[in-house]
Design a protein around this motif. Structure first.
Motif, PDB file in Angstrom:
ATOM      1  N   ALA A  59       0.828  -1.197   0.000  1.00 13.47           N
ATOM      2  CA  ALA A  59       0.000   0.000   0.000  1.00 13.47           C
ATOM      3  C   ALA A  59       0.867   1.254   0.000  1.00 13.47           C
ATOM      4  CB  ALA A  59      -0.918   0.003   1.232  1.00 13.47           C
ATOM      5  N   GLN A  60       1.917   1.248   0.842  1.00 13.11           N
ATOM      6  CA  GLN A  60       2.794   2.416   0.905  1.00 13.11           C
ATOM      7  C   GLN A  60       3.417   2.716  -0.447  1.00 13.11           C
ATOM      8  OE1 GLN A  60       5.517   2.494   4.387  1.00 13.11           O
ATOM      9  NE2 GLN A  60       4.320   0.770   5.096  1.00 13.11           N
ATOM     10  N   LYS A  61       3.696   1.673  -1.204  1.00 11.11           N
ATOM     11  CA  LYS A  61       4.344   1.862  -2.495  1.00 11.11           C
ATOM     12  C   LYS A  61       3.434   2.594  -3.472  1.00 11.11           C
ATOM     13  CE  LYS A  61       6.841  -0.813  -5.987  1.00 11.11           C
ATOM     14  NZ  LYS A  61       7.271  -2.156  -6.412  1.00 11.11           N
ATOM     15  N   ARG A  62       2.118   2.402  -3.324  1.00 12.39           N
ATOM     16  CA  ARG A  62       1.188   2.954  -4.308  1.00 12.39           C
ATOM     17  C   ARG A  62       0.412   4.177  -3.808  1.00 12.39           C
ATOM     18  NH1 ARG A  62       0.075  -2.739  -4.845  1.00 12.39           N
ATOM     19  NH2 ARG A  62      -1.778  -2.482  -3.583  1.00 12.39           N
ATOM     20  N   MET A  63       0.366   4.383  -2.486  1.00 12.11           N
ATOM     21  CA  MET A  63      -0.538   5.384  -1.928  1.00 12.11           C
ATOM     22  C   MET A  63      -0.035   6.810  -2.087  1.00 12.11           C
ATOM     23  SD  MET A  63      -2.049   3.864   1.639  1.00 12.11           S
ATOM     24  CE  MET A  63      -3.458   2.752   1.652  1.00 12.11           C
ATOM     25  N   SER A  64      -0.993   7.706  -2.304  1.00  9.26           N
ATOM     26  CA  SER A  64      -0.719   9.135  -2.247  1.00  9.26           C
ATOM     27  C   SER A  64      -0.537   9.521  -0.783  1.00  9.26           C
ATOM     28  CB  SER A  64      -1.892   9.904  -2.847  1.00  9.26           C
ATOM     29  OG  SER A  64      -3.062   9.666  -2.069  1.00  9.26           O
ATOM     30  N   PRO A  65       0.011  10.709  -0.503  1.00 12.22           N
ATOM     31  CA  PRO A  65       0.174  11.128   0.899  1.00 12.22           C
ATOM     32  C   PRO A  65      -1.128  11.070   1.694  1.00 12.22           C
ATOM     33  CG  PRO A  65       1.436  12.558  -0.548  1.00 12.22           C
ATOM     34  CD  PRO A  65       0.635  11.649  -1.440  1.00 12.22           C
ATOM     35  N   ALA A  66      -2.248  11.420   1.067  1.00 13.31           N
ATOM     36  CA  ALA A  66      -3.534  11.411   1.778  1.00 13.31           C
ATOM     37  C   ALA A  66      -3.905   9.994   2.213  1.00 13.31           C
ATOM     38  CB  ALA A  66      -4.630  12.001   0.895  1.00 13.31           C
ATOM     39  N   LEU A  67      -3.784   9.032   1.300  1.00 13.07           N
ATOM     40  CA  LEU A  67      -4.115   7.662   1.658  1.00 13.07           C
ATOM     41  C   LEU A  67      -3.063   7.057   2.575  1.00 13.07           C
ATOM     42  CD1 LEU A  67      -5.668   5.943  -1.498  1.00 13.07           C
ATOM     43  CD2 LEU A  67      -6.786   6.936   0.496  1.00 13.07           C
ATOM     44  N   ASP A  68      -1.823   7.497   2.464  1.00 12.63           N
ATOM     45  CA  ASP A  68      -0.792   6.984   3.366  1.00 12.63           C
ATOM     46  C   ASP A  68      -1.104   7.385   4.799  1.00 12.63           C
ATOM     47  OD1 ASP A  68       1.655   5.594   3.850  1.00 12.63           O
ATOM     48  OD2 ASP A  68       2.610   7.543   4.189  1.00 12.63           O
ATOM     49  N   ALA A  69      -1.547   8.603   4.997  1.00 13.08           N
ATOM     50  CA  ALA A  69      -1.940   9.034   6.341  1.00 13.08           C
ATOM     51  C   ALA A  69      -3.146   8.233   6.830  1.00 13.08           C
ATOM     52  CB  ALA A  69      -2.272  10.528   6.327  1.00 13.08           C
ATOM     53  N   LEU A  70      -4.060   7.923   5.921  1.00 12.03           N
ATOM     54  CA  LEU A  70      -5.226   7.122   6.278  1.00 12.03           C
ATOM     55  C   LEU A  70      -4.813   5.706   6.640  1.00 12.03           C
ATOM     56  CD1 LEU A  70      -8.306   7.285   6.491  1.00 12.03           C
ATOM     57  CD2 LEU A  70      -8.433   6.502   4.120  1.00 12.03           C
ATOM     58  N   ARG A  71      -3.819   5.167   5.940  1.00 15.68           N
ATOM     59  CA  ARG A  71      -3.300   3.834   6.257  1.00 15.68           C
ATOM     60  C   ARG A  71      -2.801   3.777   7.696  1.00 15.68           C
ATOM     61  NH1 ARG A  71       1.626   2.043   6.887  1.00 15.68           N
ATOM     62  NH2 ARG A  71       2.519   4.018   6.186  1.00 15.68           N
ATOM     63  N   LEU A  72      -2.049   4.786   8.101  1.00 21.59           N
ATOM     64  CA  LEU A  72      -1.537   4.824   9.474  1.00 21.59           C
ATOM     65  C   LEU A  72      -2.685   4.885  10.472  1.00 21.59           C
ATOM     66  CD1 LEU A  72       1.447   7.308   8.980  1.00 21.59           C
ATOM     67  CD2 LEU A  72       1.550   4.820   9.245  1.00 21.59           C
ATOM     68  N   TRP A  73      -3.710   5.662  10.145  1.00 18.43           N
ATOM     69  CA  TRP A  73      -4.865   5.769  11.041  1.00 18.43           C
ATOM     70  C   TRP A  73      -5.568   4.421  11.176  1.00 18.43           C
ATOM     71  CZ3 TRP A  73     -10.085   4.959  10.965  1.00 18.43           C
ATOM     72  CH2 TRP A  73     -10.828   5.540  11.999  1.00 18.43           C
ATOM     73  N   VAL A  74      -5.734   3.705  10.060  1.00 14.94           N
ATOM     74  CA  VAL A  74      -6.371   2.381  10.105  1.00 14.94           C
ATOM     75  C   VAL A  74      -5.581   1.435  10.995  1.00 14.94           C
ATOM     76  CG1 VAL A  74      -6.915   0.324   8.744  1.00 14.94           C
ATOM     77  CG2 VAL A  74      -7.540   2.587   7.880  1.00 14.94           C
ATOM     78  N   ASN A  75      -4.259   1.408  10.849  1.00 19.56           N
ATOM     79  CA  ASN A  75      -3.434   0.508  11.654  1.00 19.56           C
ATOM     80  C   ASN A  75      -3.551   0.805  13.141  1.00 19.56           C
ATOM     81  OD1 ASN A  75      -2.493  -0.832   9.396  1.00 19.56           O
ATOM     82  ND2 ASN A  75      -0.616   0.374   9.240  1.00 19.56           N
ATOM     83  N   GLU A  76      -3.806   2.063  13.481  1.00 19.67           N
ATOM     84  CA  GLU A  76      -3.907   2.442  14.887  1.00 19.67           C
ATOM     85  C   GLU A  76      -5.287   2.221  15.465  1.00 19.67           C
ATOM     86  OE1 GLU A  76      -2.716   6.489  14.776  1.00 19.67           O
ATOM     87  OE2 GLU A  76      -0.572   6.055  14.500  1.00 19.67           O
ATOM     88  N   HIS A  77      -6.275   1.915  14.630  1.00 24.74           N
ATOM     89  CA  HIS A  77      -7.662   1.787  15.103  1.00 24.74           C
ATOM     90  C   HIS A  77      -8.294   0.456  14.702  1.00 24.74           C
ATOM     91  CE1 HIS A  77      -6.939   6.157  15.215  1.00 24.74           C
ATOM     92  NE2 HIS A  77      -7.870   6.204  16.153  1.00 24.74           N
ATOM     93  N   LEU A  78      -7.504  -0.587  14.542  1.00 23.65           N
ATOM     94  CA  LEU A  78      -8.051  -1.875  14.112  1.00 23.65           C
ATOM     95  C   LEU A  78      -9.035  -2.457  15.120  1.00 23.65           C
ATOM     96  CD1 LEU A  78      -4.953  -3.666  12.519  1.00 23.65           C
ATOM     97  CD2 LEU A  78      -6.891  -2.578  11.365  1.00 23.65           C
ATOM     98  N   GLY A  79      -8.904  -2.105  16.379  1.00 21.83           N
ATOM     99  CA  GLY A  79      -9.802  -2.651  17.393  1.00 21.83           C
ATOM    100  C   GLY A  79     -11.143  -1.967  17.461  1.00 21.83           C
TER     101      GLY A  79
END
Length: 361
Positions: free
Chosen positions: A227-247
């Motif tokens: 995902a990091q390889k393909r994501m724009s900065p906006a989606l990359d920030a969203l990726r980090l948010w998802v990883n922090e809120h999986l629960g």
């Protein structure tokens, strides 16, 4: 002057298996040395009078030296021309190359590989060596793997190959393909296990200070990495948010709010950059985390379900079976740190949400 490393060779005995590594320069040196060390250690640890393997490096070039991408040369035993003249039986043929070779694969070597594959008991590739097998047409209609970062390139160049970027290695008939670099060691351990037994392979793994089957793998959290390889900065920030809120509960509307965009725009962004939907991406990341937890062990399924956002074990089990084809319990038995059964022939390259289980077509 470049350092030259020589691989040992002994005359083939009646019970010995001849393992030939074909080097298409410039090779990744570890693709050659890693598997070679496994077979060499099997010979050193063997208690009988005759070592089980004769290991030989064949250079596809005009001399015996095989250049590597590190700049360290490997001294082989003979050239491909010598090998063609001798035409000695090959038990296991292993192809190693490097990314610098992929645009100009040696046609003579590919032709030879296509012919010799018909008589070798096993034909294997390490990492991007799968491109050579595919170029020879050996992987047409077969399931295969390679380094996860090169999987799309392999699939695009050779559409007849069923490319799976997830496993550490895959067996399809007598064809074996392995993932990136160190995965060649995993494959070699499995080949020795086939020949000499799983207990011998386990002793080799201990001697090399390795897992017989690694609990994680080459590209930990490969969903996130790709995902990091393909994501724009906006989606990359969203990726980090998802990883922090999986629960917690994660809806598409919540993701759109975090990304400060509309749901429709967010869906288009995921389709364009990730080739998936926001909901499917979240599920893959969650299941990847569950896989990793099951591999590491030490937690109940109930606590894993709660930790990664599943309302109950039944909900997790259904999602797991739907996506991976096995239950969490079956997955843990096969890939958990305590699993030692000899029948697994495919090992997870990552915790990615995908079918990671024994595979023999």
């Amino acid at each position: 002057m470049k350092k030259r490393t020589k691989l040992g060779s002994t005359p083939t005995g009646p019970a010995q298996k001849r393992v030939v590594i074909l080097g298409l320069a410039p090779v990744d040196a570890l693709d050659v040395i890693g598997p070679a060390e496994v077979f060499a250690l099997a010979n050193r640890m063997h208690a009988g009078e005759t070592a089980p393997y004769v290991l030989e490096l064949v250079s596809a070039g005009t001399d015996v030296y095989v250049e590597s991408e590190t700049g360290i040369g490997l001294r082989g035993h003979r050239t491909l021309a010598d090998e063609r003249r001798a035409s000695r039986p090959i038990d296991t043929l292993i192809v190693a190359t490097g990314t610098g070779s992929l645009e100009h694969l040696d046609g003579t070597a590919i032709d030879w590989l296509r012919v010799r594959a018909k008589t070798a008991r096993r034909v294997c590739s390490i990492c991007v060596g799968a491109f050579a097998l595919a170029e020879a047409g050996l992987l047409d209609g077969r399931r295969a793997t390679t380094h996860w970062a090169m999987a799309n390139r392999l699939a695009e160049r050779y559409p007849a190959v069923q490319v799976d970027p997830n496993p550490i290695w895959v067996k399809h008939g007598n064809l074996y393909t392995s993932a990136g670099i160190t995965a060649g060691i995993d494959l070699a351990l499995a080949l020795v296990g086939e020949d000499l037994g799983n207990s011998v392979a386990l002793e080799l793994a201990k001697g090399l200070v390795l897992f017989l089957r690694r609990p994680g793998g080459q590209a930990q959290f490969s969903v996130s990495l790709q995902a990091q390889k393909r994501m724009s900065p906006a989606l990359d920030a969203l990726r980090l948010w998802v990883n922090e809120h999986l629960g917690a509960e994660i809806t598409v509307e919540m993701l759109a709010d975090v990304a400060n965009t509309s749901v429709r725009t967010l869906v288009r962004m995921f389709q364009r950059e990730m080739k998936t939907t926001p909901a499917k991406y979240v599920e893959e990341v969650r299941l990847e985390a569950v896989c990793q937890a099951l591999e590491l062990g030490g937690r109940s399924l109930e606590s894993i379900a709660r930790r990664y956002g599943y309302q109950s074990v039944d909900v997790l089990r259904r999602a797991f079976v739907r996506r991976l084809g096995v239950t969490p319990k079956e997955y843990a038995q096969r890939f958990g740190t305590a699993a030692t059964g000899p029948d697994e022939i495919e090992v997870s390259q990552s915790g990615r949400a995908s079918v990671q289980r024994a595979y023999v077509p």
